[in-house]
Design a protein around this motif. Structure first.
Motif, mmCIF file in Angstrom:
data_model
loop_
_atom_site.group_PDB
_atom_site.id
_atom_site.type_symbol
_atom_site.label_atom_id
_atom_site.label_comp_id
_atom_site.label_asym_id
_atom_site.label_seq_id
_atom_site.Cartn_x
_atom_site.Cartn_y
_atom_site.Cartn_z
ATOM 1 N N ALA A 97 0.832 -1.204 0.000
ATOM 2 C CA ALA A 97 0.000 0.000 0.000
ATOM 3 C C ALA A 97 0.867 1.255 0.000
ATOM 4 O O ALA A 97 1.994 1.254 0.510
ATOM 5 C CB ALA A 97 -0.909 0.008 1.219
ATOM 6 N N LEU A 98 0.339 2.319 -0.569
ATOM 7 C CA LEU A 98 1.005 3.617 -0.550
ATOM 8 C C LEU A 98 0.472 4.442 0.613
ATOM 9 O O LEU A 98 -0.665 4.251 1.061
ATOM 10 C CB LEU A 98 0.756 4.362 -1.868
ATOM 11 N N PRO A 99 1.269 5.371 1.130
ATOM 12 C CA PRO A 99 0.775 6.235 2.202
ATOM 13 C C PRO A 99 -0.463 7.016 1.752
ATOM 14 O O PRO A 99 -0.593 7.395 0.594
ATOM 15 C CB PRO A 99 1.954 7.187 2.459
ATOM 16 N N ILE A 100 -1.363 7.199 2.670
ATOM 17 C CA ILE A 100 -2.592 7.995 2.510
ATOM 18 C C ILE A 100 -3.604 7.323 1.585
ATOM 19 O O ILE A 100 -4.730 7.062 1.978
ATOM 20 C CB ILE A 100 -2.303 9.436 2.015
ATOM 21 N N ILE A 101 -3.230 7.008 0.334
ATOM 22 C CA ILE A 101 -4.233 6.493 -0.610
ATOM 23 C C ILE A 101 -4.390 4.969 -0.552
ATOM 24 O O ILE A 101 -5.323 4.417 -1.140
ATOM 25 C CB ILE A 101 -3.906 6.908 -2.064
ATOM 26 N N GLY A 102 -3.472 4.275 0.149
ATOM 27 C CA GLY A 102 -3.591 2.826 0.242
ATOM 28 C C GLY A 102 -3.397 2.153 -1.106
ATOM 29 O O GLY A 102 -2.342 2.256 -1.731
ATOM 30 N N HIS A 103 -4.451 1.474 -1.574
ATOM 31 C CA HIS A 103 -4.378 0.747 -2.849
ATOM 32 C C HIS A 103 -5.229 1.384 -3.947
ATOM 33 O O HIS A 103 -5.499 0.741 -4.975
ATOM 34 C CB HIS A 103 -4.828 -0.704 -2.651
ATOM 35 N N LEU A 104 -5.640 2.613 -3.750
ATOM 36 C CA LEU A 104 -6.490 3.264 -4.755
ATOM 37 C C LEU A 104 -5.815 3.330 -6.116
ATOM 38 O O LEU A 104 -6.481 3.304 -7.151
ATOM 39 C CB LEU A 104 -6.876 4.675 -4.290
ATOM 40 N N HIS A 105 -4.503 3.392 -6.118
ATOM 41 C CA HIS A 105 -3.776 3.502 -7.388
ATOM 42 C C HIS A 105 -3.869 2.224 -8.225
ATOM 43 O O HIS A 105 -3.563 2.238 -9.424
ATOM 44 C CB HIS A 105 -2.300 3.839 -7.129
ATOM 45 N N LEU A 106 -4.297 1.116 -7.611
ATOM 46 C CA LEU A 106 -4.390 -0.155 -8.329
ATOM 47 C C LEU A 106 -5.733 -0.341 -9.029
ATOM 48 O O LEU A 106 -5.909 -1.295 -9.793
ATOM 49 C CB LEU A 106 -4.159 -1.324 -7.365
ATOM 50 N N PRO A 121 -13.735 -1.621 -11.775
ATOM 51 C CA PRO A 121 -13.150 -2.222 -10.573
ATOM 52 C C PRO A 121 -13.153 -3.747 -10.565
ATOM 53 O O PRO A 121 -12.171 -4.361 -10.135
ATOM 54 C CB PRO A 121 -14.032 -1.666 -9.444
ATOM 55 N N HIS A 122 -14.241 -4.401 -11.026
ATOM 56 C CA HIS A 122 -14.278 -5.872 -10.935
ATOM 57 C C HIS A 122 -13.184 -6.520 -11.780
ATOM 58 O O HIS A 122 -12.668 -7.576 -11.422
ATOM 59 C CB HIS A 122 -15.667 -6.407 -11.326
ATOM 60 N N LYS A 160 -7.706 -9.264 -11.699
ATOM 61 C CA LYS A 160 -6.274 -9.345 -12.007
ATOM 62 C C LYS A 160 -5.453 -9.454 -10.725
ATOM 63 O O LYS A 160 -4.497 -10.240 -10.640
ATOM 64 C CB LYS A 160 -5.839 -8.121 -12.822
ATOM 65 N N LEU A 161 -5.821 -8.666 -9.717
ATOM 66 C CA LEU A 161 -5.088 -8.712 -8.448
ATOM 67 C C LEU A 161 -5.272 -10.057 -7.749
ATOM 68 O O LEU A 161 -4.324 -10.589 -7.157
ATOM 69 C CB LEU A 161 -5.556 -7.571 -7.535
ATOM 70 N N ASN A 176 -16.728 -10.683 -5.837
ATOM 71 C CA ASN A 176 -16.587 -10.438 -7.272
ATOM 72 C C ASN A 176 -17.369 -11.502 -8.066
ATOM 73 O O ASN A 176 -16.811 -12.524 -8.479
ATOM 74 C CB ASN A 176 -15.103 -10.441 -7.663
ATOM 75 N N VAL A 177 -18.656 -11.246 -8.264
ATOM 76 C CA VAL A 177 -19.531 -12.174 -8.983
ATOM 77 C C VAL A 177 -19.036 -12.384 -10.410
ATOM 78 O O VAL A 177 -19.104 -13.491 -10.955
ATOM 79 C CB VAL A 177 -20.983 -11.637 -8.983
ATOM 80 N N TRP A 178 -18.563 -11.329 -11.018
ATOM 81 C CA TRP A 178 -18.039 -11.381 -12.398
ATOM 82 C C TRP A 178 -16.882 -12.370 -12.494
ATOM 83 O O TRP A 178 -16.819 -13.195 -13.407
ATOM 84 C CB TRP A 178 -17.594 -9.983 -12.809
ATOM 85 N N ALA A 179 -15.950 -12.299 -11.544
ATOM 86 C CA ALA A 179 -14.784 -13.201 -11.554
ATOM 87 C C ALA A 179 -15.192 -14.635 -11.244
ATOM 88 O O ALA A 179 -14.683 -15.582 -11.847
ATOM 89 C CB ALA A 179 -13.746 -12.712 -10.541
#
Length: 511
Positions: free
Chosen positions: A40-49, A54-55, A60-61, A396-399
């Motif tokens: 995770a990055l400071p402040i934003i966490g994992h938003l950058h991923l 989103p699904h 992928k993750l 994640n129903v799609w996955a």
């Protein structure tokens, strides 16, 4: 005396130190074991991923970090579930700990502070509305009473396509399907057909589209704790504007209903708003309903009932165009059972097992709710990992619908997978959430209450479209359809499906 006081102070400090060290050691021993997680990055966490869809990003993750994954969206703790086995744990084994929806600021504002049914916290109001949905609002008897409305709207839709076919004009299939489902919902819910006035119809479509779009957007301000009072993405003005327009429209309709109710006598067929107003006016009702509750529930019907059925049908036609052998087999079944002198109706669907299998396959590949969102109300341990209270859960129903451990050739459109044996008409899997590798409408107490209505609309509309018309794509009429997904909570196509219909039937019944 001074020595005694000094010794007493030293004793207290020594005892406090032992307590602090003991507490630290205890916490160290009982350290929370969270699911695997990317850095995770400071402040934003994992938003950058994340990306616009989103699904797909979660899928992928999960291929790298596993079927149960921990992410931080700013300061919001989240876990992502991507396998049927772990989905069962969250949605069935530990269901009582995951009956709340996470409160999202955009959706919260649009729903009058979760005064609706879909986002309301689990409790007396939600239980009352669930019972009301299943017995009256979306129950079998009410749906049967409104069958003539759905039949009439489908005939109007087919006549519109027939006119386009005679003129050899292309049709934006998705746009026309949204008009169809919007007319069905508005007539069943409000006894009002907006498309009779094009200005009103356009106004309603824009309101519904904008509300769905805003409700589905992540609000960064709520995810980063020190930004919670800032409007970083400029949602505030847009949210107020669209809810004010919706509120003005609904107040006008409600007052019209209330005036009409004073004049009408007898036991005519009630629309959904009439049933809600009955409860609103009943001082002895088990739960007192406010005007905001009514507006928010009608908003749920438009939001969940208009786009979802239309998008599912659009994906279905797209798949059938790309798989002409499946299209031909479906038409053969319809022609044999229904004939060419009658148009398929809702009551015919039980006699069309291959058509049922087609719709299930569409829902597997293109679930209109690609992510099931819940929130943990108490700390629990699942699959050997600790899930802290207030953690958001996304299934994640799609996955799951593409999981190669449960589906053979998962990316292939193959309705035959839903038939036990050729010609039997039986299916191993239903859509009601009992089989966790196929949960297009969710599972358990918070599964979609509108599933029955959605299935009636999708089955009948898609069957009628392929019974009555050939569909030509591209300049030569024999092109294929791209299957790229666009951003949005209802899994829309990135490019509209534009086709030229060619009539197969010589006669169409009058409206």
């Amino acid at each position: 005396m001074a020595d005694l006081q000094e010794n007493l102070i030293l004793l207290l400090i020594w005892l406090a130190s032992i307590i602090l060290v003991g507490t630290f050691l205890t916490k160290t021993k009982t350290k929370v074991r969270l699911p695997p997680s990317p850095r995770a990055l400071p402040i934003i966490g994992h938003l950058h991923l994340l990306n616009r869809i989103p699904h797909q990003a979660f899928h992928k993750l999960s291929n790298q970090y596993g079927p149960l994954m921990y992410l931080l969206f700013g300061s919001k703790r989240c876990v992502i579930v991507s396998s049927p086995e772990i989905a069962r744990e969250f949605l069935k084994t530990y269901e009582t700990s995951f009956l709340d929806r996470p409160r999202m600021s955009n959706a919260d504002y649009l729903s009058y502070g979760t005064a609706d049914f879909a986002l309301a916290p689990y409790g007396p109001h939600w239980k009352f509305m669930k019972k009301l949905c299943m017995t009256e609002l979306l129950g079998g008897q009410t749906l049967e009473h409104h069958l003539p409305i759905r039949c009439d709207e489908l005939k109007r839709f087919l006549h519109l396509l027939y006119k386009k076919a005679k003129a050899n004009e292309a049709v934006d299939v998705g746009a026309e399907l949204i008009t169809l489902t919007n007319n069905m919902i508005s007539r069943m819910a409000l006894r009002k057909r907006f498309s009779e006035n094009e200005d009103d119809a356009d106004k309603v479509r824009k309101i519904v589209k904008e509300m769905c779009e805003l409700a589905g957007k992540g609000n960064v301000s709520e995810m980063i704790w020190f930004c919670k009072n800032l409007d970083l993405q400029g949602f505030g003005k847009r949210l107020k504007d669209v809810r004010d327009r919706y509120d003005t429209m609904m107040e006008k309709i409600m007052k019209e209903h209330e005036e009409a109710r004073k004049k009408e006598m007898g036991d005519g067929i009630k629309d959904v708003l009439d049933i809600l107003l009955d409860i609103y006016e009943d001082e002895n009702s088990e739960i007192r309903m406010t005007r905001e509750n009514i507006k928010a529930f009608i908003m749920n019907m438009f939001g969940a009932g208009t786009d979802t059925s239309a998008v599912t049908t659009e994906w279905g036609l797209s798949e059938l165009i790309n798989y002409p052998k499946v299209m031909a087999k479906a038409r053969q079944e319809i022609d044999m059972v229904i004939g060419k002198n009658n148009i398929v109706e809702e009551s015919d669907i039980v006699k069309l097992p291959y058509m049922q299998a087609i719709v299930k396959e569409i829902l597997r590949l293109h679930p209109t709710g690609p992510l099931i969102a819940r929130e943990c109300t108490e700390e629990c341990n699942i699959a050997g990992y600790d899930i802290p209270a207030k953690t958001r859960v996304y299934v994640n129903v799609w996955a799951i619908g593409r999981d190669s451990n449960h589906w053979e050739n998962p990316l292939e459109f193959s309705p035959e997978r839903f038939l036990i044996e050729e010609g039997s008409g039986n299916s191993q899997l239903d859509v009601r959430g009992q089989h966790f590798h196929f949960i297009p409408f969710g599972s358990g107490r918070r599964s979609c209450p509108g599933a029955t209505l959605a299935l009636k609309v999708v089955h009948t509309t898609l069957a009628a479209m392929i019974q009555c018309f050939e569909w030509k794509v591209g300049d030569g009429g024999d092109g294929t359809v791209d299957m790229e997904e666009g951003p949005g909570i209802t899994l829309p196509r990135v490019h509209p499906l534009v086709c030229v219909p060619v009539a197969r039937l010589k006669q169409f019944p009058p409206i």
